[in-house]
Motif scaffolding. Structure first.
Motif, PDB file in Angstrom:
ATOM      1  N   TRP A 263      24.202  -8.539  76.498  1.00  0.00           N
ATOM      2  CA  TRP A 263      25.399  -9.366  76.537  1.00  0.00           C
ATOM      3  C   TRP A 263      25.375 -10.372  77.684  1.00  0.00           C
ATOM      4  O   TRP A 263      25.979 -11.451  77.577  1.00  0.00           O
TER       5      TRP A 263
ATOM      6  N   LYS B  36      27.796 -18.678  72.200  1.00  0.00           N
ATOM      7  CA  LYS B  36      28.958 -17.782  72.232  1.00  0.00           C
ATOM      8  C   LYS B  36      30.179 -18.433  71.566  1.00  0.00           C
ATOM      9  O   LYS B  36      31.013 -17.755  70.976  1.00  0.00           O
TER      10      LYS B  36
ATOM     11  N   CYS C  21      30.014 -10.318  65.150  1.00  0.00           N
ATOM     12  CA  CYS C  21      29.128  -9.956  66.258  1.00  0.00           C
ATOM     13  C   CYS C  21      27.764 -10.578  65.973  1.00  0.00           C
ATOM     14  O   CYS C  21      27.303 -10.545  64.818  1.00  0.00           O
TER      15      CYS C  21
ATOM     16  N   LEU D   9      22.779  -8.322  68.573  1.00  0.00           N
ATOM     17  CA  LEU D   9      23.514  -7.467  69.505  1.00  0.00           C
ATOM     18  C   LEU D   9      24.163  -6.262  68.818  1.00  0.00           C
ATOM     19  O   LEU D   9      24.563  -5.312  69.488  1.00  0.00           O
TER      20      LEU D   9
ATOM     21  N   THR E  16      25.229  -2.342  70.435  1.00  0.00           N
ATOM     22  CA  THR E  16      26.666  -2.399  70.711  1.00  0.00           C
ATOM     23  C   THR E  16      27.411  -1.352  69.895  1.00  0.00           C
ATOM     24  O   THR E  16      28.292  -0.655  70.407  1.00  0.00           O
TER      25      THR E  16
ATOM     26  N   ILE F 198      33.637  -6.459  75.931  1.00  0.00           N
ATOM     27  CA  ILE F 198      32.531  -6.762  76.844  1.00  0.00           C
ATOM     28  C   ILE F 198      32.979  -7.934  77.712  1.00  0.00           C
ATOM     29  O   ILE F 198      33.212  -9.040  77.198  1.00  0.00           O
TER      30      ILE F 198
END
Length: 278
Positions: free
Chosen positions: A46, A55, A96, A100, A104, A152
């Motif tokens: 992350w 992002k 997501c 990841l 996660t 996160i």
């Protein structure tokens, strides 16, 4: 103020954990079942995500509250300044990045399993007049709940031009039943005692901090305190270091009654508006 450290392997772990929540609203877990190597991998993954502009392709949905929340999206209830942080809300059903998701989701499942066990400890060790007033067993409140989320958090290195009153996370109480927070990459977490004095929370690598949220305080008729906490800005050489943190917020299903006049859903909606996320 001394937040108790609880060895999860000990025979009296449930009793000591619940006593610590009752006394301070916080407890520190040691020798717990969360995989430390997995935590390190998730942090590394992350950190890379927050360092890219991709992002913004995962921008949060105001209705579902999943996805990426840009820098300074959120303020504490009643605060005039936005917090110095950005974050991602991970739900198994939500958005997501593909690269990841596997790690996660593994960490999410481990933390959710631990949090469910801790709820059982709380109900088991609560006085009958407290547990008997719950609208249902605490463990039933969270069964198949889509609202439990893992956040996160990335607190970027300070640039030196921040407003004097701006802080990484202003004083607040959590909304949910219980929060499980894996050890952050940098210090900064503080908790307030009943006299209004701030104390550093010791979250050494490998430990997990657990705290009471407003929903548990409400449904226990204030027996368990939702204690005020914050994340302070680093000083000196640490000011140029980012800080990553991962809490799991354990939420009941929306229809669960917390009190005579509030459900988990109505209270969550109220708080999301108060902190600027709706």
């Amino acid at each position: 103020m001394q937040v108790s450290k609880i060895d999860c392997r000990s025979d009296d772990a449930a009793q000591r954990f619940t006593e610590s929540l009752r006394g301070t609203g916080f407890a520190i877990l040691q020798h717990h079942p969360i995989n430390a190597s997995l935590v390190d991998e998730v942090y590394a993954d992350w950190a890379q995500f927050f360092g890219t502009q991709r992002k913004h392709e995962f921008l949060f949905d105001p209705d579902d509250q999943d996805g990426f929340f840009p820098y300074r999206s959120e303020n504490a209830k009643g605060a005039t300044q936005k917090d110095l942080k950005e974050f991602f809300h991970y739900y198994p059903w939500g958005k997501c990045p593909d690269y990841l998701r596997a790690n996660t989701e593994r960490l999410y499942n481990q933390l959710r399993g631990l949090a469910a066990l801790l709820l059982d400890w709380v109900e088991q060790e609560s006085p009958k007049e407290v547990s008997g007033a719950f609208s249902m067993h605490l463990s039933e409140m969270v069964e198949e709940s889509p609202g439990t989320l893992m956040r996160i958090l990335n607190y970027p290195a300070l640039k030196g031009n921040e407003e004097v009153s701006a802080i990484r996370a202003a004083a607040h109480e959590d909304i949910n039943l219980l929060t499980c927070l894996v050890a952050s990459t940098e210090p900064g977490l503080q908790v307030m005692d009943v006299k209004g004095k701030w104390h550093d929370v010791d979250t050494d690598p490998g430990n997990i901090a657990v705290n009471v949220g407003d929903m548990l305080q409400m449904c226990s008729n204030n027996y368990f305190p939702s204690t005020t906490h914050r994340v302070v800005n680093p000083q000196g050489n640490r000011s140029n270091k980012p800080r990553l943190s991962i809490p799991l917020f354990l939420h009941p299903r929306a229809e669960v009654a917390l009190s005579e006049h509030r459900t988990a859903g109505s209270y969550l909606e109220e708080r999301l508006k108060a902190i600027g996320l709706k």
